[in-house]
Scaffold this motif. Structure first.
Motif, mmCIF file in Angstrom:
data_model
loop_
_atom_site.group_PDB
_atom_site.id
_atom_site.type_symbol
_atom_site.label_atom_id
_atom_site.label_comp_id
_atom_site.label_asym_id
_atom_site.label_seq_id
_atom_site.Cartn_x
_atom_site.Cartn_y
_atom_site.Cartn_z
ATOM 1 N N SER A 47 59.966 77.357 45.186
ATOM 2 C CA SER A 47 59.604 77.474 43.768
ATOM 3 C C SER A 47 58.153 77.108 43.507
ATOM 4 O O SER A 47 57.535 77.642 42.569
ATOM 5 N N ASN A 48 57.575 76.227 44.325
ATOM 6 C CA ASN A 48 56.277 75.652 43.971
ATOM 7 C C ASN A 48 55.193 75.714 45.039
ATOM 8 O O ASN A 48 54.013 75.564 44.712
ATOM 9 N N TYR A 49 55.556 75.912 46.318
ATOM 10 C CA TYR A 49 54.566 75.761 47.387
ATOM 11 C C TYR A 49 54.520 76.914 48.386
ATOM 12 O O TYR A 49 53.756 76.864 49.339
ATOM 13 N N ASN A 50 55.323 77.937 48.211
ATOM 14 C CA ASN A 50 55.492 78.961 49.231
ATOM 15 C C ASN A 50 54.173 79.661 49.573
ATOM 16 O O ASN A 50 53.656 80.454 48.792
ATOM 17 N N ALA A 51 53.649 79.337 50.756
ATOM 18 C CA ALA A 51 52.414 79.960 51.245
ATOM 19 C C ALA A 51 52.282 79.667 52.719
ATOM 20 O O ALA A 51 52.904 78.732 53.235
ATOM 21 N N ASN A 52 51.461 80.477 53.416
ATOM 22 C CA ASN A 52 51.235 80.193 54.829
ATOM 23 C C ASN A 52 50.374 78.949 54.980
ATOM 24 O O ASN A 52 49.636 78.574 54.068
ATOM 25 N N ILE A 53 50.481 78.312 56.142
ATOM 26 C CA ILE A 53 49.832 77.018 56.342
ATOM 27 C C ILE A 53 48.692 77.112 57.356
ATOM 28 O O ILE A 53 48.618 78.054 58.142
ATOM 29 N N HIS A 54 47.806 76.130 57.311
ATOM 30 C CA HIS A 54 46.713 75.928 58.274
ATOM 31 C C HIS A 54 45.635 77.004 58.204
ATOM 32 O O HIS A 54 44.643 76.902 58.908
ATOM 33 N N ARG A 55 45.823 78.044 57.407
ATOM 34 C CA ARG A 55 44.900 79.177 57.482
ATOM 35 C C ARG A 55 44.230 79.509 56.163
ATOM 36 O O ARG A 55 43.298 80.302 56.126
ATOM 37 N N THR A 59 44.822 76.824 47.078
ATOM 38 C CA THR A 59 45.550 75.589 46.769
ATOM 39 C C THR A 59 46.956 75.580 47.346
ATOM 40 O O THR A 59 47.393 74.582 47.946
ATOM 41 N N LEU A 60 47.698 76.670 47.174
ATOM 42 C CA LEU A 60 49.075 76.689 47.669
ATOM 43 C C LEU A 60 49.111 76.476 49.182
ATOM 44 O O LEU A 60 49.959 75.724 49.695
ATOM 45 N N SER A 61 48.226 77.125 49.905
ATOM 46 C CA SER A 61 48.194 76.981 51.356
ATOM 47 C C SER A 61 47.894 75.543 51.747
ATOM 48 O O SER A 61 48.533 74.979 52.651
ATOM 49 N N GLN A 62 46.937 74.939 51.053
ATOM 50 C CA GLN A 62 46.582 73.565 51.398
ATOM 51 C C GLN A 62 47.703 72.589 51.052
ATOM 52 O O GLN A 62 47.970 71.647 51.806
ATOM 53 N N ALA A 64 50.979 73.331 50.941
ATOM 54 C CA ALA A 64 52.050 73.553 51.908
ATOM 55 C C ALA A 64 51.697 72.929 53.257
ATOM 56 O O ALA A 64 52.549 72.322 53.922
ATOM 57 N N THR A 65 50.426 73.063 53.660
ATOM 58 C CA THR A 65 49.973 72.462 54.913
ATOM 59 C C THR A 65 50.141 70.945 54.877
ATOM 60 O O THR A 65 50.634 70.332 55.843
ATOM 61 N N ASP A 66 49.758 70.329 53.761
ATOM 62 C CA ASP A 66 49.891 68.876 53.638
ATOM 63 C C ASP A 66 51.352 68.440 53.761
ATOM 64 O O ASP A 66 51.658 67.466 54.454
ATOM 65 N N LEU A 67 52.242 69.166 53.100
ATOM 66 C CA LEU A 67 53.665 68.822 53.159
ATOM 67 C C LEU A 67 54.204 68.971 54.581
ATOM 68 O O LEU A 67 54.985 68.139 55.057
ATOM 69 N N TYR A 68 53.793 70.027 55.265
ATOM 70 C CA TYR A 68 54.252 70.296 56.628
ATOM 71 C C TYR A 68 53.788 69.194 57.576
ATOM 72 O O TYR A 68 54.566 68.676 58.391
ATOM 73 N N GLU A 69 52.538 68.812 57.455
ATOM 74 C CA GLU A 69 52.000 67.783 58.343
ATOM 75 C C GLU A 69 52.503 66.386 57.971
ATOM 76 O O GLU A 69 52.652 65.527 58.846
ATOM 77 N N GLN A 70 52.797 66.154 56.698
ATOM 78 C CA GLN A 70 53.434 64.894 56.309
ATOM 79 C C GLN A 70 54.813 64.777 56.953
ATOM 80 O O GLN A 70 55.226 63.697 57.386
#
Length: 404
Positions: A47-55, A59-62, A64-70
C-alpha cells in the motif's frame, strides 16, 4: 505471561472451519500460520512502499531499501551473526543449500569426502549428490538408530583428513529429533571441514546463536517462522562467503559490467542477483520480531508441554506406533496405526477438520530405514492447544474404527 488464547487471536485462519469443523492445524512443520501483524505488514508494504530497491533515487525506492536492510539487521541480531553482510536473502532453505553446494563445485575435487546424515530432508541430500556427480567427491552417511538418533561414534569414524564438508539438519522434519550439532561442528572443524546446518525445522522452536555454535553456514525459511513463503536466509561466515563464487548472474550482484569482464559486488549483494522478494524480506523481520516478543523460551516450554501431552494420549491407542522416540526432540509426532496406510488416516482426519501431513515428508531414506511407506505427522506450534490434541486423539480413534 504466555496466554495461548490471546496468541490465537493473532491468527485469523484459526477461526475458520474446514469440512464444517473448527480447523485444527497440525501441519506446522510444513508451514506455520501467519499472524495478523505480519499480514498487516504485507498490506502496508504494497500500500505504501512498493518499489524496487538499491537502484532508485526516488523516495519510494529509498524507503523500501531502508525497510529491507533494517530487516536484514533484525535477522542478523536474531541469529547473532557478526556482520549484517553475512545474512544473504534467499527464496528459502532449499535455495540456500543449493547456493552453497554450487559454490563448493569449484572448491572440491576427486578424492574429497563430504558427509550427510540419515535424517536429512531431500533438499539436504539431492544438491550434494548433484555436487558429487559434477566434481567427484565421495558422499558418506551418518547412520541412525531405531529411536531416530544419529550414531555419533559412527560419525567420528567417518571423519578424516579428506572430509571437506559436513551437513546435517538441526532438527529432523520427519521425526522431530534434535541433533547434537555442537558435537558435529566441533569434530568436523577438528579435521578442517566446513559445516552447513539446515535450520528449517529448528528456527520455529530454538533461537540459534551462529557465533556460539561456530557454524560455517546456517539456512532457514520464513514460512516456518510465521512469515511468508518464498523467502529465507543463508548465514555464512564472511571468510567462506568471500571464497564462494556467485550462484547466479544478473542485476544487483555486479560491481561493473563490460563485454570483456564483469566484477562482482561486495557481500551480501554478490549472492542476491535480480529483484528479490522485497516484501517477503521486509516482513521476515516482522515475523521474527513477533516471535521474539512472545519469547523463544516460552515457546519451547509450551510446545514441549504439548509434545508430552500428545505423546501420552496417542500411545493409549492400541496398535499406534510412534517413530522418533529420542528424549531430545521437538514438537513433532510421526506415527502409524497397525495395518492402516497413513494416507487413509490423514484423509479421515481432514474430514474432521484436522490438518496433518502424511507420506515420507521428503525424507524417504528415514522411511526406508523403518521399512514403512510413510507416517502420519502431527506437528505442533505455540498457538495449538491441548483441546486440539484431544480432537486429534478422537480423530485417530475414529479412523482406526473405520479402517480396521
Amino acid at each position: 505471561m504466555f496466554n495461548v488464547q490471546d496468541i490465537r487471536k493473532d491468527f485469523p485462519i484459526l477461526s475458520r472451519k474446514v469440512n464444517g469443523k473448527p480447523l485444527v492445524y497440525f501441519d506446522n512443520a510444513a508451514t506455520s500460520q501467519t499472524p495478523k501483524q505480519v499480514i498487516d505488514a504485507i498490506a502496508d508494504y504494497y500500500s505504501n512502499y512498493n518499489a524496487n530497491i538499491h537502484r532508485g533515487v526516488h523516495t519510494l525506492s529509498q524507503e523500501a531499501t531502508d525497510l529491507y536492510e533494517q530487516s536484514r539487521e533484525t535477522i542478523r541480531a536474531h541469529f547473532n551473526a557478526k556482520f549484517t553482510h553475512e545474512i544473504i536473502f534467499t527464496s528459502g532453505t532449499t535455495h540456500g543449500i543449493n547456493l552453497v553446494a554450487n559454490g563448493f563445485s569449484s572448491l572440491l575435487k576427486q578424492g574429497d569426502e563430504i558427509i550427510v546424515s540419515a535424517l536429512e530432508h531431500h533438499s539436504n541430500i539431492v544438491p550434494w549428490q548433484m555436487l558429487c556427480e559434477r566434481t567427484g567427491p565421495v558422499l558418506k552417511v551418518i547412520p541412525m538408530n531405531e529411536e531416530g538418533e544419529l550414531l555419533m561414534d559412527e560419525f567420528d569414524n567417518l571423519l578424516s583428513k579428506n572430509t571437506k564438508l559436513v551437513f546435517v539438519n538441526h532438527i529432523s522434519n520427519a521425526l522431530g529429533t534434535i541433533n547434537p550439532i555442537e558435537h558435529i561442528i566441533e569434530k568436523a572443524h577438528a579435521v578442517g571441514a566446513a559445516v552447513l546446518i539446515d535450520g528449517a525445522q529448528s528456527c520455529p522452536h530454538i533461537k540459534p546463536d551462529v557465533q556460539k555454535l561456530d557454524v560455517d553456514f546456517y539456512v532457514a525459511s520464513a514460512h516456518k517462522m510465521c512469515g511468508p513463503t518464498g523467502v529465507g536466509i543463508l548465514y555464512g561466515k564472511e571468510e567462506w562467503l568471500k571464497k564462494l563464487p556467485p550462484y547466479q548472474g544478473g542485476g544487483e550482484m555486479i560491481a561493473e559490467v563490460t563485454f570483456e569482464k564483469t566484477t562482482y559486488a561486495d557481500l551480501p549483494h554478490k549472492f542476491e542477483a535480480g529483484t528479490p522478494n522485497i516484501c517477503g524480506g521486509i516482513v521476515f523481520g516482522t515475523a521474527i520480531d513477533y516471535m521474539n516478543q512472545i519469547g523463544f523460551d516460552a515457546i519451547a516450554n509450551y510446545e514441549n508441554e504439548l509434545l508430552h501431552y500428545a505423546t501420552e494420549k496417542l500411545l493409549e491407542i492400541e496398535g499406534l506406533k510412534i517413530y522418533g522416540t529420542s528424549p531430545q526432540k521437538t514438537s513433532v509426532i510421526s506415527f502409524n496405526l497397525e495395518g492402516i496406510h497413513p494416507y487413509d488416516v490423514g484423509t479421515i482426519l481432514d474430514k474432521m477438520g484436522i490438518a496433518v501431513r502424511t507420506g515420507h515428508h521428503c525424507a524417504q531414506p528415514i522411511m526406508d530405514f523403518y521399512k514403512i511407506p510413510g507416517t502420519v505427522r502431527a506437528s505442533f506450534a505455540f498457538y495449538n492447544t491441548k483441546e486440539e490434541i484431544d480432537a486429534l486423539v478422537e480423530g485417530v480413534k475414529k479412523a482406526k474404527m473405520m479402517l480396521s
